[in-house]
Scaffold this motif. Structure first.
Motif, PDB file in Angstrom:
ATOM      1  N   SER A 244     -12.019  -1.396   0.623  1.00 44.24           N
ATOM      2  CA  SER A 244     -13.012  -0.611   1.381  1.00 44.24           C
ATOM      3  C   SER A 244     -12.885  -1.007   2.858  1.00 44.24           C
ATOM      4  CB  SER A 244     -14.419  -0.919   0.873  1.00 44.24           C
ATOM      5  OG  SER A 244     -14.638  -2.322   0.960  1.00 44.24           O
ATOM      6  N   TYR A 245     -13.246  -0.072   3.735  1.00 40.00           N
ATOM      7  CA  TYR A 245     -13.138  -0.324   5.185  1.00 40.00           C
ATOM      8  C   TYR A 245     -14.381   0.225   5.860  1.00 40.00           C
ATOM      9  CZ  TYR A 245     -11.091  -0.664   9.856  1.00 40.00           C
ATOM     10  OH  TYR A 245     -10.846  -0.994  11.174  1.00 40.00           O
ATOM     11  N   ASN A 246     -15.057  -0.641   6.627  1.00 39.25           N
ATOM     12  CA  ASN A 246     -16.228  -0.246   7.400  1.00 39.25           C
ATOM     13  C   ASN A 246     -17.344   0.351   6.525  1.00 39.25           C
ATOM     14  OD1 ASN A 246     -17.597  -0.073   9.880  1.00 39.25           O
ATOM     15  ND2 ASN A 246     -17.249   2.151   9.910  1.00 39.25           N
ATOM     16  N   TYR A 258      -5.273   7.249   0.807  1.00 33.47           N
ATOM     17  CA  TYR A 258      -4.400   6.148   0.342  1.00 33.47           C
ATOM     18  C   TYR A 258      -3.074   6.182   1.088  1.00 33.47           C
ATOM     19  CZ  TYR A 258      -1.673   9.576  -2.421  1.00 33.47           C
ATOM     20  OH  TYR A 258      -0.880  10.629  -2.801  1.00 33.47           O
ATOM     21  N   GLY A 259      -2.306   5.138   0.927  1.00 34.21           N
ATOM     22  CA  GLY A 259      -0.961   5.090   1.496  1.00 34.21           C
ATOM     23  C   GLY A 259      -0.959   5.290   3.003  1.00 34.21           C
ATOM     24  N   THR A 260       0.108   5.886   3.494  1.00 33.42           N
ATOM     25  CA  THR A 260       0.278   6.092   4.944  1.00 33.42           C
ATOM     26  C   THR A 260      -0.949   6.770   5.550  1.00 33.42           C
ATOM     27  OG1 THR A 260       2.659   6.242   4.708  1.00 33.42           O
ATOM     28  CG2 THR A 260       1.696   7.376   6.601  1.00 33.42           C
ATOM     29  N   MET A 261      -1.465   7.786   4.867  1.00 34.68           N
ATOM     30  CA  MET A 261      -2.596   8.567   5.415  1.00 34.68           C
ATOM     31  C   MET A 261      -3.798   7.661   5.682  1.00 34.68           C
ATOM     32  SD  MET A 261      -3.076  11.612   6.373  1.00 34.68           S
ATOM     33  CE  MET A 261      -4.226  11.297   7.697  1.00 34.68           C
ATOM     34  N   SER A 262      -3.986   6.654   4.853  1.00 35.98           N
ATOM     35  CA  SER A 262      -5.170   5.783   5.029  1.00 35.98           C
ATOM     36  C   SER A 262      -5.047   4.969   6.326  1.00 35.98           C
ATOM     37  CB  SER A 262      -5.287   4.831   3.837  1.00 35.98           C
ATOM     38  OG  SER A 262      -4.193   3.918   3.809  1.00 35.98           O
ATOM     39  N   ARG A 263      -3.831   4.716   6.768  1.00 38.10           N
ATOM     40  CA  ARG A 263      -3.662   3.934   8.009  1.00 38.10           C
ATOM     41  C   ARG A 263      -4.100   4.761   9.222  1.00 38.10           C
ATOM     42  NH1 ARG A 263       1.871   0.552   7.320  1.00 38.10           N
ATOM     43  NH2 ARG A 263       1.493   0.092   9.512  1.00 38.10           N
ATOM     44  N   VAL A 264      -3.770   6.066   9.164  1.00 39.38           N
ATOM     45  CA  VAL A 264      -4.199   6.958  10.253  1.00 39.38           C
ATOM     46  C   VAL A 264      -5.730   7.020  10.256  1.00 39.38           C
ATOM     47  CG1 VAL A 264      -4.132   9.335  11.089  1.00 39.38           C
ATOM     48  CG2 VAL A 264      -2.067   8.299  10.081  1.00 39.38           C
ATOM     49  N   CYS A 265      -6.303   7.116   9.067  1.00 39.76           N
ATOM     50  CA  CYS A 265      -7.757   7.221   8.966  1.00 39.76           C
ATOM     51  C   CYS A 265      -8.424   5.949   9.494  1.00 39.76           C
ATOM     52  CB  CYS A 265      -8.175   7.465   7.510  1.00 39.76           C
ATOM     53  SG  CYS A 265      -7.620   9.068   6.879  1.00 39.76           S
ATOM     54  N   ARG A 266      -7.793   4.814   9.246  1.00 41.45           N
ATOM     55  CA  ARG A 266      -8.370   3.557   9.742  1.00 41.45           C
ATOM     56  C   ARG A 266      -8.478   3.596  11.270  1.00 41.45           C
ATOM     57  NH1 ARG A 266      -8.050  -2.177   7.818  1.00 41.45           N
ATOM     58  NH2 ARG A 266      -7.184  -1.425   5.845  1.00 41.45           N
ATOM     59  N   THR A 267      -7.409   4.088  11.915  1.00 39.90           N
ATOM     60  CA  THR A 267      -7.430   4.186  13.377  1.00 39.90           C
ATOM     61  C   THR A 267      -8.537   5.143  13.814  1.00 39.90           C
ATOM     62  OG1 THR A 267      -5.032   3.893  13.300  1.00 39.90           O
ATOM     63  CG2 THR A 267      -5.962   4.692  15.376  1.00 39.90           C
ATOM     64  N   ASP A 340       4.592  16.676   8.953  1.00 40.66           N
ATOM     65  CA  ASP A 340       3.832  16.179  10.115  1.00 40.66           C
ATOM     66  C   ASP A 340       2.693  15.334   9.582  1.00 40.66           C
ATOM     67  OD1 ASP A 340       5.231  17.344  12.053  1.00 40.66           O
ATOM     68  OD2 ASP A 340       4.000  19.152  12.216  1.00 40.66           O
ATOM     69  N   ILE A 341       2.586  14.117  10.025  1.00 38.59           N
ATOM     70  CA  ILE A 341       1.473  13.274   9.562  1.00 38.59           C
ATOM     71  C   ILE A 341       0.286  13.528  10.494  1.00 38.59           C
ATOM     72  CG2 ILE A 341       0.723  10.894   9.205  1.00 38.59           C
ATOM     73  CD1 ILE A 341       3.785  10.302   8.724  1.00 38.59           C
ATOM     74  N   PRO A 342      -0.871  13.891   9.904  1.00 35.68           N
ATOM     75  CA  PRO A 342      -2.044  14.139  10.765  1.00 35.68           C
ATOM     76  C   PRO A 342      -2.287  12.960  11.716  1.00 35.68           C
ATOM     77  CG  PRO A 342      -2.533  14.718   8.491  1.00 35.68           C
ATOM     78  CD  PRO A 342      -1.203  14.054   8.470  1.00 35.68           C
ATOM     79  N   THR A 343      -2.690  13.287  12.951  1.00 34.86           N
ATOM     80  CA  THR A 343      -2.949  12.231  13.943  1.00 34.86           C
ATOM     81  C   THR A 343      -4.395  11.758  13.813  1.00 34.86           C
ATOM     82  OG1 THR A 343      -3.761  13.815  15.544  1.00 34.86           O
ATOM     83  CG2 THR A 343      -1.366  13.393  15.540  1.00 34.86           C
ATOM     84  N   PRO A 344      -4.677  10.564  14.356  1.00 37.87           N
ATOM     85  CA  PRO A 344      -6.078  10.088  14.335  1.00 37.87           C
ATOM     86  C   PRO A 344      -7.023  11.103  14.987  1.00 37.87           C
ATOM     87  CG  PRO A 344      -4.591   8.322  15.005  1.00 37.87           C
ATOM     88  CD  PRO A 344      -3.769   9.565  14.932  1.00 37.87           C
TER      89      PRO A 344
END
Lengths: 356, 245, 74
Positions: A244-246, A258-267, A340-344
């Motif tokens: 969990s985050y925040n 999850y995965g790569t997408m979750s890193r963008v979401c974290r930002t 294309d990976i969605p941007t923050p």
């Protein structure tokens, strides 16, 4: 062990060796051919077996044969290749053999593209092959986590005598990140002699072993399925992993990613926080078994008005998110699938709009 | 004067499900005799196909795996590569090997995988009820060629021994039959030779065995033997098609 | 050395292939149905049997065996 800067695909190959898996059968497919190119050099150094098969179909059954003979074995492929291996995965699950499959997802359907995607979620978690078979599926969000999950996959495959899948994507396979290889995980003594076709000679029992999935008698087939179901229920009880985050304080929106997408979401979450907007996130690390409880609890927070399933597909994990939230509050999807990976910033705009 | 004859140890006591006069049973026995004579039962792993012989694992007393349709050569590759000390053989029918499994057998042979394949060619799909196979003869009637195989529509029957013999990697490729004792003795020699090449880690070995299917051919067992001798063997000629140097 | 020819009545499926390969025309199909509903082969003229094992080699079901018996034929 010192940190090493490694490409994801190569780190995955090395992780298997560090997990004591010295047997690799595979077929080239972008974006993960580097695993083979790495292991064709590396496996001979450790007395391992490397073979490039004539097709992913054949590779799936080379894996089944070797697994049935009681050795650790794995393969890596990407989306279309995994589709070709789906029949073999069903057979391996039905015959109860341990094996590890890594899917470095690329855009689909059809030939699709070669860029990262998460569009094989339903295939991996719901419909990997015919019949009531399931895969234990772990989804790494970094090269380090991919290494750790690959190394965990072999003991888990043996614990359940069932195929295990690592669900990565082209980005995790292609990018370089610092990696530290943990020590090989302790595994329970395997009872391979009870089921593997590893030759009667050296087995005390001197009775022959049979690796098969045909049960013409309906009662026996039902029994086999009950045995498999018991394992999948046990996976649900014992193997769920999520982060969990925040989510400590209040938040108006909850992201599940999850995965790569979750890193963008974290930002995106960090950036929103600087603007005084709190958004929480649940990151499934296992996507089967899905962390229903974690998602449900996070969505129950009184302040939470909306749940967003953000994934690099046209909306697949959302079905599990909805199943977890049970209609208590609105759930919606956002994602892109061409590679294309969605941007923050894109995520921020969507979140603002959905929780407005 | 006279000789004894008994069931080989590698063959189980189970009654087979094969139809009366189906020569799968003879081929099973020859393989089992070979396993006994080479003393390898304790380290042999057989791989059953999908087809009438899927239940072969009930008839052998050695480790067995059951492959998906056509994939036995890939499973054998997987086993032999990780455990080269095991003696591995696949037992496949013509639908299994020459149709869905064509890719697997050609590449296994071409890689020179050191296992042995027993390929039973009875010119038809048996288990599923007598459909046309890649080996079905021109004008031969089957449930999916009820007016006889039309060569201009579906091409000529495939000669697997010749096809595999054309590969450049050393191998032992032989075609035999088991419809009469004189042929059975030769078939046994070829099967034993195939397993011996594996024992010596020499090359890939395959024995195509022309076999009968009285039920789906719509013949009595004796008629099936005659038809095989007159028609099948004229097209699928026995002999060694490739022998390693 | 004396030999004993034996057809396992209930394993035989009555395919008749042994009958066609017997050089001494010893075998015939029995009129008595076996446990599986087949009419098995049997030795109609056992005295003519030379224990050559042709029938054993031909049998797809390993229903025919020949064993040695201790007491030599008088």
């Amino acid at each position: 062990m010192a940190k090493v800067l490694m490409k994801g695909n190569e780190a995955i190959g090395e992780a298997a060796i560090r997990a004591g898996c010295l047997n690799y059968f595979a077929y080239p497919i972008t974006p993960q051919s580097e695993v083979a190119e790495y292991l064709v050099r590396r496996l001979p150094e450790v007395g391992g077996v490397f073979l490039q098969g004539e097709s992913e179909v054949a590779v799936g059954y080379m894996i089944f044969g070797a697994a049935g003979a009681g050795v650790r074995v794995f393969t890596t492929s990407s989306s279309p290749g995994i589709s070709l291996m789906s029949e073999a995965i069903s057979y391996i699950a039905a015959a109860q053999c341990p094996a590890v499959f890594v899917n470095i997802m690329r855009g689909g359907p059809g030939l699709g593209g070669i860029l990262p995607s998460q569009a094989d979620y339903l295939q991996a978690t719901k419909g990997i092959g015919h019949g009531d078979c399931r895969l234990l599926v772990m989804a790494p969000a970094s090269v380090q986590e991919a290494v750790e999950m690959v190394m965990k996959a072999f003991p888990l495959a043996e614990k359940y005598r069932n195929p295990v899948m690592i669900l990565g994507d082209g980005l995790i396979g292609q990018m370089m990140e610092p990696v530290e290889f943990p020590d090989q995980l302790k595994t329970e003594p395997s009872n391979k002699d009870a089921w593997a076709t590893n030759g009667m000679d050296h087995r005390k029992s001197k009775t022959r072993n049979l690796v098969k999935s045909l049960f013409l008698d309906p009662v026996q087939l039902n029994d086999n399925n009950l045995a498999l179901k018991a394992k999948y229920d046990r996976m649900r009880a014992e193997e769920v992993m999520s982060e969990s985050y925040n989510t400590d304080g209040d938040y108006k929106g909850l992201i599940v990613s999850y995965g790569t997408m979750s890193r963008v979401c974290r930002t995106a979450i960090d950036m929103l926080k600087t603007e005084g907007i709190d958004v929480g996130m649940i990151r499934p690390q296992t996507v089967f078994p899905f962390p229903e409880k974690a998602v449900a609890e996070a969505a129950m927070k009184p302040s939470c008005m909306h749940v967003l399933s953000i994934e690099m597909s046209m909306g697949q994990m959302i079905e599990d998110v909805e199943r977890s939230v049970k209609g208590r509050i609105p759930v919606s999807w956002y994602g892109k699938c061409g590679g294309d990976i969605p941007t923050p910033e894109e995520v921020i705009d969507v979140v603002r709009e959905r929780i407005a | 004067m006279g000789k004894t004859f008994k069931k080989p140890e590698a063959l189980s006591d189970a009654h087979t499900h094969y139809c009366p006069g189906c020569t799968h049973g003879v081929i099973h026995r020859l393989v089992a005799e070979t396993i006994d004579e080479l003393g390898i039962r304790g380290r042999t792993v057989g791989i059953a196909p999908v087809g009438c012989a899927v239940l072969a694992y009930n008839y052998f007393n050695c480790d067995f795996q059951e492959a998906a349709h056509g994939r036995a050569p890939a499973m054998a590759t997987g086993i032999k590569r990780v455990r080269p000390d095991l003696m591995v053989f696949t037992y496949q029918g013509d639908g299994d090997l020459a149709s869905i499994g064509m890719g697997e057998i050609i590449h296994a042979a071409n890689r020179g995988e050191k296992f042995t394949t027993i390929f039973v060619n009875n010119a038809i799909y048996g288990m599923t009820g007598g459909q046309m196979a890649p080996t079905t003869m021109p004008d031969q009637r089957t449930s999916t060629s009820p007016f006889g195989r039309k060569v201009e529509e579906v091409g000529m029957p495939i000669k697997m021994a010749e096809l595999l013999a054309a590969l450049q990697t050393p191998a032992y490729i032989s075609r035999q039959t088991v419809i009469k004792p004189k042929y059975i003795t030769k078939a046994k020699k070829a099967i034993k030779q195939a397993f011996t090449y594996q024992l010596e880690n020499k090359c890939f070995s395959l024995v195509e065995v022309v076999s009968t299917c009285p039920t789906n051919w719509g013949m009595t067992p004796v008629q099936a033997v005659e038809w095989t001798e007159k028609t099948l063997l004229a097209y699928y000629q026995p002999g060694d098609y490739k022998v390693p140097a | 050395m004396a030999y004993q020819h034996n057809i396992e009545k209930d394993r035989c499926k009555g395919c008749g292939l042994c009958i066609t390969v017997c050089p001494k025309n010893v075998l015939e199909i029995s009129p008595d149905v076996n446990a599986k509903g087949y009419y098995p082969a049997y030795q109609a003229r056992p005295e003519d049997c030379i224990h050559c094992t042709m029938c054993c080699i031909m049998c797809p079901d390993v229903a025919v065996t020949i064993t040695e018996t201790e007491e030599p034929i008088a």
